[in-house]
Design a protein around this motif. Structure first.
Motif, PDB file in Angstrom:
ATOM      1  N   ILE A  61       0.790  -1.150   0.105  1.00  0.00           N
ATOM      2  CA  ILE A  61       0.080   0.033   0.116  1.00  0.00           C
ATOM      3  C   ILE A  61       1.007   1.204  -0.016  1.00  0.00           C
ATOM      4  CG2 ILE A  61      -1.585   1.401   1.174  1.00  0.00           C
ATOM      5  CD1 ILE A  61      -2.793  -1.236   0.046  1.00  0.00           C
ATOM      6  N   PRO A  63       0.214   4.982   0.565  1.00  0.00           N
ATOM      7  CA  PRO A  63      -0.914   6.045   0.766  1.00  0.00           C
ATOM      8  C   PRO A  63      -0.654   7.372   0.202  1.00  0.00           C
ATOM      9  CG  PRO A  63       0.333   5.732   2.614  1.00  0.00           C
ATOM     10  CD  PRO A  63       0.870   4.861   1.592  1.00  0.00           C
ATOM     11  N   THR A 327      -4.960   5.274  -2.111  1.00  0.00           N
ATOM     12  CA  THR A 327      -3.666   4.415  -2.357  1.00  0.00           C
ATOM     13  C   THR A 327      -3.361   4.506  -4.083  1.00  0.00           C
ATOM     14  OG1 THR A 327      -4.501   2.815  -0.931  1.00  0.00           O
ATOM     15  CG2 THR A 327      -2.907   1.862  -2.527  1.00  0.00           C
ATOM     16  N   ASN A 390      -5.327  -0.231   4.874  1.00  0.00           N
ATOM     17  CA  ASN A 390      -3.809  -0.118   5.118  1.00  0.00           C
ATOM     18  C   ASN A 390      -3.062  -1.509   5.332  1.00  0.00           C
ATOM     19  OD1 ASN A 390      -3.866   2.650   4.624  1.00  0.00           O
ATOM     20  ND2 ASN A 390      -4.345   3.087   6.710  1.00  0.00           N
TER      21      ASN A 390
END
Length: 411
Positions: A61, A63, A327, A390
């Motif tokens: 992931i 972010p 993401t 997440n």
């Protein structure tokens, strides 16, 4: 001494060459990317219960913060606009304005008389059917017009009322009309503006009727000339106030909780580089089909004045909610979606854009999950998506749909 110095100098040079030879070559990012793509494209081993893949098929992931927003699109229209249409055959006595002329409220526009229907003076005093019409989305006022439902044809208007006024009016206000001149407005245009029609007795049979401008605006589509006879349903002229503009956007009904009256809308117009500002003025839900009509009033300022004109196509966005976290993924992670809309500015979808991605859960099992594509970055050629937790891993492989639930084995 001299020989010793030459020996030491030679050993030093040899050691430097050895160190230089052991240093790694500079990293070529494009070469690494190509290698990763080739690895990600390597065949997968799929069995009835597992999918074997390389580490390059798995994406952690990444972010990124973003502001949730909705896209709005529509055509610029005047908030106040009136079209006069003949209900009965009429004769134009005088045309007092010209096409393109700006007129103030109360300016006489034209004079006409009705022809071919009345034979006795007494007939003018009797109620007649169909003297004034409304299309159900507009409003009409004139002297002596009785209270009626704007969604149907008048059944008892006086004979002087020979003009149907098809009107688009201010979509935000809700004014009460003057006494004996009131009508019921529909849900689209709940406001009211007077249409002044003055009548003067002319002979025993017919009235001479003068129409005045009910608000300041520009004369458009003038099709009435002195001495001209017009049939029923023929248009006479239109008045538009181009200084007060708005547009209507159509959104899915699901967007209603994110919107409210007063929200700021930033938008651009086709063929113009300037950026304009508007404000949500009204939200109307439709039942067939279920959609949300978003009315946006243009903020009148130096930027918009003289640049925005009726019929211009505009595209904008309205922000809602708090800053969220999404993401970043490459295109190969997205499935079952057409991303063409995101390839041009503003690189964001006008309406929520749904795609599917493969997620590797903590139990190492695959799930196919719907997500929302938020934005495209043309510089990195990456996409920002929302809806992934997440603690997940994203699988970049394009797997068969029946891979859901299979265990991931990394080779």
């Amino acid at each position: 001494m001299t020989a010793s110095r030459h020996l030491r100098k030679g050993l030093y040079l040899l050691s430097m060459l050895f160190i230089a030879a052991c240093q790694p070559s500079p990293i070529n990012e494009s070469a690494v990317t190509d290698a990763e793509e080739e690895t990600a494209d390597t065949p997968l081993i799929i069995t009835s219960d597992s999918v074997t893949m390389t580490p390059e098929h798995i994406l952690s992931i990444k972010p990124s913060r973003y502001q949730p927003s909705l896209g709005l699109q529509g055509n610029i229209e005047p908030i106040k606009q009136t079209t006069f249409v003949a209900v009965h055959p009429i004769l134009i006595e005088k045309t007092l304005v010209s096409e393109g002329q700006w007129v103030e409220k109360g300016t006489p526009l034209l004079v006409f008389r009705r022809v071919g229907t009345a034979s006795k003076a007494e007939d003018l005093k009797k109620p007649e059917q169909g003297n004034l019409e409304s299309d159900g989305t507009n409003q009409v006022n004139s002297e002596n017009i009785q209270h009626y439902d704007a969604k149907s044809t008048i059944k008892s208007a006086p004979a002087e009322s020979d003009i149907a006024v098809v009107r688009k009016t201010d979509s935000n206000s809700d004014k009460t009309s003057e006494a004996n001149s009131a009508i019921e407005a529909d849900s689209k245009n709940p406001s009211n503006h007077d249409v002044e029609i003055n009548t003067t007795k002319q002979g025993a049979q017919y009235n001479l009727i003068t129409i005045h401008a009910s608000f300041a605006g520009r004369v458009e589509s003038l099709s009435a000339n002195a001495g001209q006879k017009l049939a029923a349903r023929d248009p006479l002229l239109q008045i538009s106030d181009e200084t007060k503009l708005y547009f209507i956007a159509n959104l899915p009904i699901q967007a209603k909780p994110q919107l409210s009256v007063g929200q700021t809308v930033n938008f651009t117009a086709e063929g113009i580089s300037d950026k304009f500002t508007g404000q949500v003025s009204k939200l109307v839900s439709t039942s067939q089909p279920k959609h949300l009509l978003v009315y946006v009033n243009v903020i009148d300022n130096e930027v918009s004045r003289d640049k925005l004109l009726p019929n211009m196509k505009v595209t904008g966005r309205v922000n809602y909610g708090q800053i969220d976290v999404g993401t970043i993924v490459p295109k190969r992670a997205l499935h079952d979606v057409d991303l063409t809309e995101l390839q041009t500015p503003p690189y964001m979808p006008r309406q929520p854009l749904t795609a599917n991605i493969w997620i590797i859960g903590q139990d190492q099992r695959l799930t196919r999950q719907p997500i929302e594509v938020v934005e495209y970055d043309p510089t990195t050629q990456q996409y920002l998506i929302a809806g992934v937790s997440n603690d997940s891993l994203i699988c970049l492989a394009d797997l068969p749909v029946d891979s859901k639930g299979k265990k991931v084995i990394v080779s």
